[in-house]
Scaffold this motif. Structure first.
Motif, mmCIF file in Angstrom:
data_model
loop_
_atom_site.group_PDB
_atom_site.id
_atom_site.type_symbol
_atom_site.label_atom_id
_atom_site.label_comp_id
_atom_site.label_asym_id
_atom_site.label_seq_id
_atom_site.Cartn_x
_atom_site.Cartn_y
_atom_site.Cartn_z
ATOM 1 N N THR A 24 0.807 -1.236 0.000
ATOM 2 C CA THR A 24 0.000 0.000 0.000
ATOM 3 C C THR A 24 0.834 1.278 0.000
ATOM 4 N N TRP A 25 2.139 1.155 -0.232
ATOM 5 C CA TRP A 25 2.970 2.362 -0.264
ATOM 6 C C TRP A 25 2.478 3.311 -1.363
ATOM 7 N N GLN A 26 2.386 4.608 -1.053
ATOM 8 C CA GLN A 26 1.987 5.661 -1.986
ATOM 9 C C GLN A 26 0.498 5.667 -2.295
ATOM 10 N N VAL A 47 -2.428 -7.533 4.234
ATOM 11 C CA VAL A 47 -2.214 -6.144 3.812
ATOM 12 C C VAL A 47 -0.961 -5.608 4.485
ATOM 13 N N ASP A 48 -0.099 -4.960 3.689
ATOM 14 C CA ASP A 48 1.167 -4.405 4.171
ATOM 15 C C ASP A 48 1.076 -2.890 4.216
ATOM 16 N N THR A 49 1.169 -2.336 5.438
ATOM 17 C CA THR A 49 1.204 -0.885 5.563
ATOM 18 C C THR A 49 2.391 -0.510 6.449
ATOM 19 N N VAL A 138 11.983 -7.672 10.665
ATOM 20 C CA VAL A 138 12.760 -6.500 10.242
ATOM 21 C C VAL A 138 12.575 -6.283 8.746
ATOM 22 N N SER A 139 13.093 -5.159 8.272
ATOM 23 C CA SER A 139 13.041 -4.857 6.846
ATOM 24 C C SER A 139 14.325 -4.122 6.475
ATOM 25 N N ASN A 140 14.856 -4.471 5.338
ATOM 26 C CA ASN A 140 16.087 -3.836 4.842
ATOM 27 C C ASN A 140 17.291 -4.115 5.743
ATOM 28 N N ASP A 160 12.464 -10.991 7.041
ATOM 29 C CA ASP A 160 13.207 -9.819 6.564
ATOM 30 C C ASP A 160 12.537 -9.392 5.258
ATOM 31 N N GLN A 161 11.949 -8.186 5.274
ATOM 32 C CA GLN A 161 11.279 -7.668 4.061
ATOM 33 C C GLN A 161 12.310 -6.843 3.296
ATOM 34 N N ILE A 162 12.637 -7.303 2.100
ATOM 35 C CA ILE A 162 13.721 -6.687 1.323
ATOM 36 C C ILE A 162 13.284 -6.481 -0.129
ATOM 37 N N TYR A 187 9.716 -7.052 -1.440
ATOM 38 C CA TYR A 187 8.932 -5.855 -1.783
ATOM 39 C C TYR A 187 9.327 -5.332 -3.157
ATOM 40 N N SER A 188 8.508 -4.447 -3.697
ATOM 41 C CA SER A 188 8.686 -3.901 -5.051
ATOM 42 C C SER A 188 8.940 -5.010 -6.080
ATOM 43 N N PRO A 189 8.029 -5.986 -6.185
ATOM 44 C CA PRO A 189 8.257 -7.089 -7.121
ATOM 45 C C PRO A 189 8.280 -6.663 -8.586
ATOM 46 N N PHE A 190 7.656 -5.502 -8.891
ATOM 47 C CA PHE A 190 7.527 -5.114 -10.301
ATOM 48 C C PHE A 190 8.471 -3.991 -10.714
ATOM 49 N N LYS A 191 8.800 -3.113 -9.779
ATOM 50 C CA LYS A 191 9.389 -1.832 -10.161
ATOM 51 C C LYS A 191 10.698 -1.973 -10.925
ATOM 52 N N ARG A 192 11.538 -2.914 -10.538
ATOM 53 C CA ARG A 192 12.827 -3.011 -11.213
ATOM 54 C C ARG A 192 12.879 -4.168 -12.211
ATOM 55 N N PRO A 228 2.740 -7.320 -3.823
ATOM 56 C CA PRO A 228 2.563 -6.375 -4.927
ATOM 57 C C PRO A 228 1.594 -5.262 -4.547
ATOM 58 N N LYS A 229 1.922 -4.044 -4.992
ATOM 59 C CA LYS A 229 1.033 -2.899 -4.775
ATOM 60 C C LYS A 229 0.268 -2.601 -6.054
ATOM 61 N N SER A 230 -1.014 -2.398 -5.922
ATOM 62 C CA SER A 230 -1.788 -1.815 -7.018
ATOM 63 C C SER A 230 -2.996 -1.124 -6.417
ATOM 64 N N VAL A 231 -3.427 -0.054 -7.092
ATOM 65 C CA VAL A 231 -4.686 0.591 -6.712
ATOM 66 C C VAL A 231 -5.728 0.393 -7.818
ATOM 67 N N THR A 232 -5.423 -0.483 -8.783
ATOM 68 C CA THR A 232 -6.304 -0.721 -9.923
ATOM 69 C C THR A 232 -7.017 -2.059 -9.724
ATOM 70 N N PRO A 233 -8.351 -2.042 -9.546
ATOM 71 C CA PRO A 233 -9.048 -3.290 -9.192
ATOM 72 C C PRO A 233 -8.721 -4.472 -10.117
ATOM 73 N N ALA A 237 -6.940 -7.956 -8.791
ATOM 74 C CA ALA A 237 -7.509 -9.298 -8.983
ATOM 75 C C ALA A 237 -6.543 -10.190 -9.748
ATOM 76 N N GLN A 238 -5.892 -9.608 -10.766
ATOM 77 C CA GLN A 238 -4.920 -10.378 -11.555
ATOM 78 C C GLN A 238 -3.754 -10.841 -10.671
ATOM 79 N N ASN A 239 -3.272 -9.944 -9.824
ATOM 80 C CA ASN A 239 -2.129 -10.277 -8.975
ATOM 81 C C ASN A 239 -2.476 -11.367 -7.955
ATOM 82 N N ALA A 240 -3.744 -11.440 -7.583
ATOM 83 C CA ALA A 240 -4.160 -12.470 -6.620
ATOM 84 C C ALA A 240 -4.353 -13.819 -7.304
HETATM 85 P P1 NDP Z 1 5.506 -2.795 -6.914
HETATM 86 O O1 NDP Z 1 6.721 -3.457 -7.414
HETATM 87 O O2 NDP Z 1 4.475 -3.592 -6.204
HETATM 88 O O3 NDP Z 1 4.861 -2.043 -8.154
HETATM 89 C C1 NDP Z 1 3.744 -1.211 -8.044
HETATM 90 C C2 NDP Z 1 3.466 -0.623 -9.430
HETATM 91 O O4 NDP Z 1 3.131 -1.672 -10.342
HETATM 92 C C3 NDP Z 1 2.319 0.347 -9.424
HETATM 93 O O5 NDP Z 1 2.657 1.379 -10.326
HETATM 94 C C4 NDP Z 1 1.149 -0.483 -9.963
HETATM 95 O O6 NDP Z 1 0.248 0.334 -10.646
HETATM 96 C C5 NDP Z 1 1.862 -1.413 -10.926
HETATM 97 N N1 NDP Z 1 1.186 -2.717 -11.069
HETATM 98 C C6 NDP Z 1 0.718 -3.501 -10.061
HETATM 99 N N2 NDP Z 1 0.191 -4.648 -10.532
HETATM 100 C C7 NDP Z 1 0.298 -4.587 -11.897
HETATM 101 C C8 NDP Z 1 -0.081 -5.462 -12.950
HETATM 102 N N3 NDP Z 1 -0.667 -6.646 -12.707
HETATM 103 N N4 NDP Z 1 0.183 -5.072 -14.227
HETATM 104 C C9 NDP Z 1 0.802 -3.905 -14.485
HETATM 105 N N5 NDP Z 1 1.180 -3.032 -13.521
HETATM 106 C C10 NDP Z 1 0.933 -3.368 -12.235
HETATM 107 O O7 NDP Z 1 5.967 -1.545 -6.022
HETATM 108 P P2 NDP Z 1 6.062 -1.086 -4.515
HETATM 109 O O8 NDP Z 1 7.342 -0.374 -4.395
HETATM 110 O O9 NDP Z 1 4.827 -0.388 -4.122
HETATM 111 O O10 NDP Z 1 6.232 -2.428 -3.639
HETATM 112 C C11 NDP Z 1 5.154 -3.180 -3.153
HETATM 113 C C12 NDP Z 1 4.940 -2.956 -1.668
HETATM 114 O O11 NDP Z 1 6.091 -3.326 -0.913
HETATM 115 C C13 NDP Z 1 4.726 -1.494 -1.255
HETATM 116 O O12 NDP Z 1 3.467 -1.004 -1.639
HETATM 117 C C14 NDP Z 1 4.966 -1.585 0.220
HETATM 118 O O13 NDP Z 1 3.836 -2.143 0.860
HETATM 119 C C15 NDP Z 1 6.173 -2.526 0.258
HETATM 120 N N6 NDP Z 1 7.464 -1.787 0.243
HETATM 121 C C16 NDP Z 1 8.251 -1.852 1.379
HETATM 122 C C17 NDP Z 1 9.436 -1.160 1.445
HETATM 123 C C18 NDP Z 1 10.277 -1.275 2.677
HETATM 124 O O14 NDP Z 1 11.247 -0.501 2.819
HETATM 125 N N7 NDP Z 1 10.000 -2.195 3.569
HETATM 126 C C19 NDP Z 1 9.910 -0.317 0.343
HETATM 127 C C20 NDP Z 1 9.069 -0.364 -0.833
HETATM 128 C C21 NDP Z 1 7.899 -1.086 -0.860
HETATM 129 P P3 NDP Z 1 -1.216 0.781 -10.072
HETATM 130 O O15 NDP Z 1 -1.108 0.903 -8.578
HETATM 131 O O16 NDP Z 1 -1.439 2.100 -10.741
HETATM 132 O O17 NDP Z 1 -2.182 -0.275 -10.492
#
Ligand code: NDP
Length: 263
Positions: A24-26, A47-49, A138-140, A160-162, A187-192, A228-233, A237-240
């Motif tokens: 739920t980050w951001q 849920v991760d907050t 812990v994390s990081n 350890d959340q990394i 965490y951040s499974p998609f970003k990189r 995984p984080k998403s705010v798009t329903p 659902a796809q991620n689940a």
């Molecule tokens: P993610 O790697 O989960 O990526 C999120 C992005 O991917 C959003 O832009 C989202 O778009 C998009 N996305 C999600 N699902 C899909 C999909 N099926 N197809 C295409 N795009 C998709 O990024 P986060 O960095 O948010 O990492 C996940 C969570 O990990 C965080 O929300 C937080 O809870 C945790 N975290 C913890 C940290 C720590 O230091 N402990 C640091 C960073 C994250 P949209 O939302 O617009 O749908």
């Protein structure tokens, strides 16, 4: 297909953590509220907050309004590094915001400096003993920083959340955590992750799923927990929906081979 769980070590018994949760980050306000409601509708129960995300109130309202029983939910929150020394008060504020009397997992968000590291961990152990967090972790943290906590207190962090995904994959990190009985939560499974990668796309096409679903399936098949984080329903659902197919050993090995970033 329901989300399976893995056991976390906790004094007085084992705590089951669903292997897939909603990040739920951001996400804030109505966006966070709606995302949590969509995830619960899709069968997600974890849920991760974090205090730092400033959305605990929205998350808590969504959990309450959903009507899902508390015992079915798994809620993680985290202590910001600048709250070292104010651990108990910070957790109480999180619980008030979430509307809960305990969280399922409380994490140290980032390692505090110097002596504060073991001292903060002592406060975590007390919070768990007081029933305010079922599991603590812990994390990081590096393996050496985990060892420091174990040496000081005798209590191993459950998790350890990394940052963790295909480009991060390093068997040495997996072994370091596994040999300490610390669960790896990615965490951040998609970003990189480069979703256009040919290997990733070929695996996705072979199963008729998206590259994002392959990434999540790779995590859970390895035994990692992933959030995984998403705010798009539709994406939530796809991620689940990653428990109705399985990657072959060859596909897992090919995806492991994308791990190039050695940290
Ligand atoms: P993610 O790697 O989960 O990526 C999120 C992005 O991917 C959003 O832009 C989202 O778009 C998009 N996305 C999600 N699902 C899909 C999909 N099926 N197809 C295409 N795009 C998709 O990024 P986060 O960095 O948010 O990492 C996940 C969570 O990990 C965080 O929300 C937080 O809870 C945790 N975290 C913890 C940290 C720590 O230091 N402990 C640091 C960073 C994250 P949209 O939302 O617009 O749908």
């Amino acid at each position: 297909v329901p989300v399976p769980s893995v056991p976390l070590t906790a004094p007085g018994g084992v705590v089951e953590i669903p292997v897939l949760g909603l990040g739920t980050w951001q996400a804030r306000g109505a966006e966070a509220y709606d995302a949590v409601r969509a995830a619960l509708d899709a069968g997600v129960r974890h849920v991760d907050t974090a205090t730092m995300y400033a959305n605990e109130r929205d998350v808590g309202r969504a959990l309450a309004d959903s009507g899902v029983a508390r015992e079915e939910l798994f809620v993680t929150t985290k202590l910001p590094p600048d709250r070292a020394g104010q651990e108990a008060a910070t957790l109480e504020a999180s619980l008030r915001a979430l509307g809960l009397d305990h969280v399922d997992l409380w994490l140290v968000h980032w390692p505090p400096q110097g002596r504060a590291r073991p001292e903060t961990w002592e406060r975590f152990i007390e919070a768990q003993a007081a029933g305010r967090a079922r599991a603590i972790g812990v994390s990081n943290y590096s393996a050496a920083q985990i060892d420091e906590l174990v040496t000081a207190t005798g209590v191993t962090p459950a998790i350890d959340q990394i940052p963790w995904s295909l480009p991060d994959y390093d068997p040495a990190v997996v072994d370091a955590l596994r040999s300490r009985a610390v669960v790896l939560e990615g965490y951040s499974p998609f970003k990189r992750t480069r979703m256009s990668d040919a290997t990733l796309r070929a695996v996705a096409d072979a199963h008729g799923v998206t590259p994002q679903q392959v990434v999540l399936r790779w995590h859970v098949q390895h035994g990692f927990v992933v959030i995984p984080k998403s705010v798009t329903p539709a994406r939530i659902a796809q991620n689940a929906d990653v428990f109705g197919f399985a990657l072959t050993d060859e596909e897992m090995a090919a995806l492991d081979g994308l791990g190039q970033t050695r940290r």
